[in-house]
Write an enzyme that holds these catalytic residues in place. Structure first.
Site, mmCIF file in Angstrom:
data_model
loop_
_atom_site.group_PDB
_atom_site.id
_atom_site.type_symbol
_atom_site.label_atom_id
_atom_site.label_comp_id
_atom_site.label_asym_id
_atom_site.label_seq_id
_atom_site.Cartn_x
_atom_site.Cartn_y
_atom_site.Cartn_z
ATOM 1 N N ASN A 10 0.868 -1.188 0.000
ATOM 2 C CA ASN A 10 0.000 0.000 0.000
ATOM 3 C C ASN A 10 0.898 1.229 0.000
ATOM 4 O O ASN A 10 1.551 1.516 1.001
ATOM 5 C CB ASN A 10 -0.889 -0.050 1.255
ATOM 6 C CG ASN A 10 -1.674 1.236 1.453
ATOM 7 O OD1 ASN A 10 -1.774 2.071 0.535
ATOM 8 N ND2 ASN A 10 -2.242 1.409 2.636
ATOM 9 N N TRP A 11 0.908 1.927 -1.116
ATOM 10 C CA TRP A 11 1.801 3.095 -1.232
ATOM 11 C C TRP A 11 1.268 4.320 -0.507
ATOM 12 O O TRP A 11 1.952 5.321 -0.401
ATOM 13 C CB TRP A 11 2.020 3.428 -2.712
ATOM 14 C CG TRP A 11 2.893 2.469 -3.450
ATOM 15 C CD1 TRP A 11 3.473 1.326 -2.960
ATOM 16 C CD2 TRP A 11 3.302 2.553 -4.821
ATOM 17 N NE1 TRP A 11 4.200 0.716 -3.936
ATOM 18 C CE2 TRP A 11 4.113 1.445 -5.097
ATOM 19 C CE3 TRP A 11 3.050 3.459 -5.856
ATOM 20 C CZ2 TRP A 11 4.689 1.220 -6.347
ATOM 21 C CZ3 TRP A 11 3.610 3.244 -7.104
ATOM 22 C CH2 TRP A 11 4.425 2.131 -7.352
ATOM 23 N N LYS A 12 0.013 4.290 -0.093
ATOM 24 C CA LYS A 12 -0.611 5.467 0.541
ATOM 25 C C LYS A 12 -0.435 6.674 -0.392
ATOM 26 O O LYS A 12 -0.461 6.507 -1.604
ATOM 27 C CB LYS A 12 -0.027 5.678 1.939
ATOM 28 C CG LYS A 12 -0.064 4.381 2.766
ATOM 29 C CD LYS A 12 0.267 4.546 4.211
ATOM 30 C CE LYS A 12 0.172 3.184 4.886
ATOM 31 N NZ LYS A 12 0.369 3.244 6.327
ATOM 32 N N HIS A 95 -9.188 1.145 5.479
ATOM 33 C CA HIS A 95 -7.840 1.279 6.049
ATOM 34 C C HIS A 95 -7.906 2.195 7.263
ATOM 35 O O HIS A 95 -8.704 3.135 7.307
ATOM 36 C CB HIS A 95 -6.876 1.843 4.991
ATOM 37 C CG HIS A 95 -5.460 1.808 5.455
ATOM 38 N ND1 HIS A 95 -4.922 2.792 6.253
ATOM 39 C CD2 HIS A 95 -4.483 0.883 5.280
ATOM 40 C CE1 HIS A 95 -3.665 2.473 6.535
ATOM 41 N NE2 HIS A 95 -3.379 1.320 5.959
ATOM 42 N N GLU A 97 -6.216 4.602 8.197
ATOM 43 C CA GLU A 97 -6.088 6.049 7.933
ATOM 44 C C GLU A 97 -7.408 6.599 7.393
ATOM 45 O O GLU A 97 -7.757 7.749 7.668
ATOM 46 C CB GLU A 97 -4.911 6.296 6.981
ATOM 47 C CG GLU A 97 -3.587 6.112 7.725
ATOM 48 C CD GLU A 97 -2.476 5.468 6.911
ATOM 49 O OE1 GLU A 97 -2.501 5.550 5.672
ATOM 50 O OE2 GLU A 97 -1.566 4.878 7.534
ATOM 51 N N GLU A 171 -4.537 -4.929 10.745
ATOM 52 C CA GLU A 171 -3.491 -3.920 10.888
ATOM 53 C C GLU A 171 -3.707 -3.167 12.198
ATOM 54 O O GLU A 171 -4.498 -2.216 12.247
ATOM 55 C CB GLU A 171 -3.549 -2.923 9.723
ATOM 56 C CG GLU A 171 -3.337 -3.550 8.371
ATOM 57 C CD GLU A 171 -2.830 -2.523 7.356
ATOM 58 O OE1 GLU A 171 -1.790 -2.788 6.751
ATOM 59 O OE2 GLU A 171 -3.450 -1.466 7.200
ATOM 60 N N GLY A 177 3.363 2.366 10.640
ATOM 61 C CA GLY A 177 4.296 3.474 10.443
ATOM 62 C C GLY A 177 5.094 3.832 11.680
ATOM 63 O O GLY A 177 5.724 4.882 11.754
ATOM 64 N N SER A 217 4.272 -2.075 9.960
ATOM 65 C CA SER A 217 5.731 -2.101 10.048
ATOM 66 C C SER A 217 6.339 -3.426 9.587
ATOM 67 O O SER A 217 7.318 -3.905 10.167
ATOM 68 C CB SER A 217 6.198 -1.754 11.477
ATOM 69 O OG SER A 217 5.801 -0.426 11.806
ATOM 70 N N GLY A 238 3.353 -1.230 4.057
ATOM 71 C CA GLY A 238 3.273 0.197 3.742
ATOM 72 C C GLY A 238 4.636 0.710 3.300
ATOM 73 O O GLY A 238 5.054 0.511 2.152
ATOM 74 N N GLY A 239 5.357 1.357 4.229
ATOM 75 C CA GLY A 239 6.627 2.021 3.907
ATOM 76 C C GLY A 239 7.599 1.174 3.097
ATOM 77 O O GLY A 239 8.202 1.666 2.126
HETATM 78 P P1 13P Z 1 3.673 0.477 7.430
HETATM 79 O O1 13P Z 1 4.171 -0.823 6.834
HETATM 80 O O2 13P Z 1 4.357 1.684 6.868
HETATM 81 O O3 13P Z 1 3.630 0.418 8.918
HETATM 82 O O4 13P Z 1 2.130 0.624 6.939
HETATM 83 C C1 13P Z 1 1.244 -0.430 7.116
HETATM 84 C C2 13P Z 1 -0.020 -0.134 6.413
HETATM 85 O O5 13P Z 1 -0.792 0.716 6.835
HETATM 86 C C3 13P Z 1 -0.325 -0.870 5.169
HETATM 87 O O6 13P Z 1 -1.635 -0.663 4.757
#
Ligand code: 13P
Length: 255
Positions: A10-12, A95, A97, A171, A177, A217, A238-239
């Site tokens: 997920n690139w956000k 998600h 967020e 999650e 993050g 993470s 994510g990251g």
């Molecule tokens: P991180 O891997 O950056 O913690 O993000 C997880 C995430 O929200 C994937 O959807």
């Protein structure tokens, strides 16, 4: 049974079309990987990523959010048919967020899952507790409430029993993050709770076939142990999915 391990990125709100094309050029996935690989770029970058990856990359694409209506006066939104036309086969729904930054509630999540299934795409339902909820020992209560918003409506259950696919991603909000990761045992426990409810609501065969991914993470150095944990069928990264080398390394760990 879940037949394939899933590695999703997920690139956000990162990597525009130019950077997405560069990512596609640099991504070197292991040959012969048996994992299902999915990327969720920003909607604006999807075409560039699709074009850069080419038709034989083996990577499926998804969008990070949709509106539940097919079209209309909803400035700033995108619909399921649009995502489909652009080449998406998956949609992230709920998600953390979306829930915590944009105030998306369970009823909106439920409407979105229904719209995604009706449009023939696969929803990836995200669930997870905040740190405060965890400290209050409410993990099961929160994730089951979030799951039940989707399994409650008969329309959705009928579609799933008739063969539409659903993915679930656990999650924990405190692990996103932050560099904090749930232990493999924490992840297994939460996934087991979700699995039991999926089986109860959808029957054993359908409930057991829903992939449950862990997110929060996930990095190349912890992906292997998380993927080896019971009931963990994949990861939502994510990251570490923003860098083609680290994303490919996680795919290697999954095979
Ligand atoms: P991180 O891997 O950056 O913690 O993000 C997880 C995430 O929200 C994937 O959807």
């Amino acid at each position: 049974m879940v037949s394939q391990t899933v590695v999703a990125g997920n690139w956000k709100m990162n990597l525009g079309p130019v950077e997405a094309a560069k990512f596609a050029r640099e991504l070197k996935l292991p040959r012969g990987s048996t994992s299902e690989v999915i990327l969720f770029p920003p909607a604006l970058s999807l075409a560039a990523l699709k074009e850069g990856l080419g038709p034989d990359s083996g990577v499926a694409l998804g969008v990070q959010n949709v509106h539940w209506e097919e079209a209309g006066a909803f400035t700033g939104e995108i619909s399921v048919p649009m995502a489909m036309q652009a080449g998406a086969t998956f949609v992230l729904v709920g998600h953390s967020e979306r829930r915590h930054v944009f105030g998306e509630a369970d009823d909106a999540v439920s409407q979105k899952v229904e719209a995604v299934l009706s449009g023939g795409l696969t929803p990836v339902l995200c669930v997870g507790e905040t740190l405060e909820e965890r400290k209050r020992d409410q993990v099961a209560e929160v994730i089951l409430r979030q799951l039940e918003a989707v399994l409650g409506p008969q329309d959705i259950r009928s579609k799933l029993v008739a063969g539409s696919r659903l993915f679930v991603a656990y999650e924990p909000v405190w692990a996103i993050g932050t560099g904090e990761t749930a232990t493999p045992a924490d992840a297994s426990r939460a996934h087991g709770i979700l699995r039991d409810r999926l089986r109860e609501r959808l029957g054993d065969d359908v409930g057991e076939a829903v992939p449950i991914l862990y997110g929060g993470s996930v990095k190349p150095d912890n992906a292997g142990e998380l993927l080896a944990a019971p009931e963990v069928n994949g990861v939502l990264v994510g990251g570490a999915s923003l860098d083609p080398a680290s994303f490919a390394e996680i795919v290697v760990q999954s095979s």
